[in-house]
Design an enzyme around this catalytic site. Structure first.
Site, mmCIF file in Angstrom:
data_model
loop_
_atom_site.group_PDB
_atom_site.id
_atom_site.type_symbol
_atom_site.label_atom_id
_atom_site.label_comp_id
_atom_site.label_asym_id
_atom_site.label_seq_id
_atom_site.Cartn_x
_atom_site.Cartn_y
_atom_site.Cartn_z
ATOM 1 N N ASP A 173 11.274 8.346 -4.923
ATOM 2 C CA ASP A 173 10.405 7.267 -5.408
ATOM 3 C C ASP A 173 9.034 7.350 -4.737
ATOM 4 O OD1 ASP A 173 9.358 4.915 -6.397
ATOM 5 O OD2 ASP A 173 10.770 3.598 -5.384
ATOM 6 N N HIS A 225 15.648 -3.691 -3.928
ATOM 7 C CA HIS A 225 14.555 -2.713 -3.885
ATOM 8 C C HIS A 225 13.239 -3.489 -4.024
ATOM 9 C CE1 HIS A 225 13.063 1.503 -4.951
ATOM 10 N NE2 HIS A 225 12.021 0.747 -5.232
ATOM 11 N N HIS A 275 9.161 -4.327 -3.321
ATOM 12 C CA HIS A 275 7.826 -3.757 -3.114
ATOM 13 C C HIS A 275 6.966 -4.782 -2.385
ATOM 14 C CE1 HIS A 275 7.897 -0.355 -6.365
ATOM 15 N NE2 HIS A 275 8.900 -0.274 -5.514
ATOM 16 N N CYS A 315 2.435 1.740 -6.359
ATOM 17 C CA CYS A 315 3.116 1.369 -7.603
ATOM 18 C C CYS A 315 2.151 1.477 -8.771
ATOM 19 C CB CYS A 315 3.672 -0.038 -7.544
ATOM 20 S SG CYS A 315 4.450 -0.470 -9.108
#
Ligand code: MG
Length: 310
Positions: free
Chosen positions: A25, A216, A218, A249
């Site tokens: 990722d 998960h 951010h 992102c």
């Protein structure tokens, strides 16, 4: 090197499994392409730092993600490491490649929203789930563990708010297919702790308890650690993070993406929660990668500790 003062809080797990996403990722969302030898070195160093679960790469077509075009070479170079080493698989072709490489665990990447399914997978939400079904079924039949990512669980750049019931519908569908672990993604980093607890409670009402779930987060709006603590208090024991906070992102239009593993480890160790991670070895690894990429890490813990490590 300084380490956090340990003070337990109560009502938290004794141990947390950190699911390290930096090599996949993280590097997938960095504009720069890292040489395969450096990726293998990165993974080896992360494993030596005590990270027992590292997502290695993605078996997507090279034209989709040029940063990860070396997946097979990387898997051959990394070889057998102790622990969990999942590989992201987008479709049946990717699964064929994963099986040929002898991978023991795969992950599929689903969306909680119609808009993101169309943008990211070029399919309706229902079509995308139907695309994953044979991937998951065949993987389970072959004895592989399967993780299901669900992105945009707490907000979507095109739709705004995302209903808990909508996320639950996708989660139940993935679980019924055979996904053992579901990772709830706050892909644009907008969630706050009440939302996290609300969604976990909703999933519990659908039979998906915290033992089946990972989070998960951010850090786009600075909420990742607060949200993590809320999830831990609700019984979640698997947390996704990225060494050095690698990977901005693209959907949030921000340089700040994944929760940094160093920041997570600082909090967990301060709370007396075991992770198996050696924070200094992890920091040295992330500093090395930041130098390779030619840009400073967004991790606050790494930034604070770096001067004492030079
Ligand atoms: Mg992420």
């Amino acid at each position: 090197m300084r380490s956090p003062q340990r003070r337990e809080l109560g009502g938290l797990p004794d141990r947390v499994q950190i699911y390290e996403v930096g090599p996949r990722d993280g590097l997938q969302n960095e504009s720069q392409v890292v040489e395969v030898e450096a990726k293998a070195e990165f993974i080896r160093r992360l494993a030596e730092a005590g990270l027992g679960c590292i997502e290695l790469t993605s078996l997507v077509p090279a034209k989709w993600v040029p940063q990860l075009a070396d997946a097979e070479d990387l898997l051959a170079m990394v070889g057998d490491l102790p622990g969990r080493h999942p590989v992201l698989v987008p479709n049946e072709r990717g699964l064929d490649r994963a099986l040929a490489c002898g991978v023991g665990e795969i992950a599929v990447f689903a969306s909680a929203t119609e808009s993101f399914a169309r943008r990211n997978l070029n399919r309706t939400l229902e079509e995308s789930l139907e695309m994953f079904r044979p991937v998951v079924t065949r993987a389970v039949d072959a004895g592989l563990a399967v993780r299901g990512y669900i992105s945009m669980c707490f907000g979507d750049p095109w739709e705004g708010e995302v209903a808990e019931a909508q996320v639950a519908r996708v989660a139940v569908s993935l679980a019924e297919m055979g996904c053992g672990e579901l990772s709830l993604g706050d892909t644009i980093g907008v969630a706050t702790p009440g939302q996290v607890v609300g969604l976990l409670a909703e999933l519990g009402r659908h039979g998906l308890g915290p033992d089946r779930l990972a989070v998960h987060f951010h850090d786009t709006y600075g909420q990742a650690l607060a949200n993590t603590l809320a999830a831990l208090q609700h019984g979640v024991t698997t947390v996704d993070s990225s060494a050095g906070g690698l990977g901005g992102c693209p959907y949030a239009g921000s340089a700040t993406g994944n929760l940094a593993t160093e920041d997570l480890v600082w909090q967990l160790h301060g709370l007396g929660i075991q992770t198996g991670v050696n924070l200094e070895a992890l920091c040295r690894t992330s500093l090395w990668m930041a130098r390779l990429l030619g840009r400073p890490s967004p991790s606050r813990t790494l930034t604070a500790l770096a001067p004492t490590l030079e």
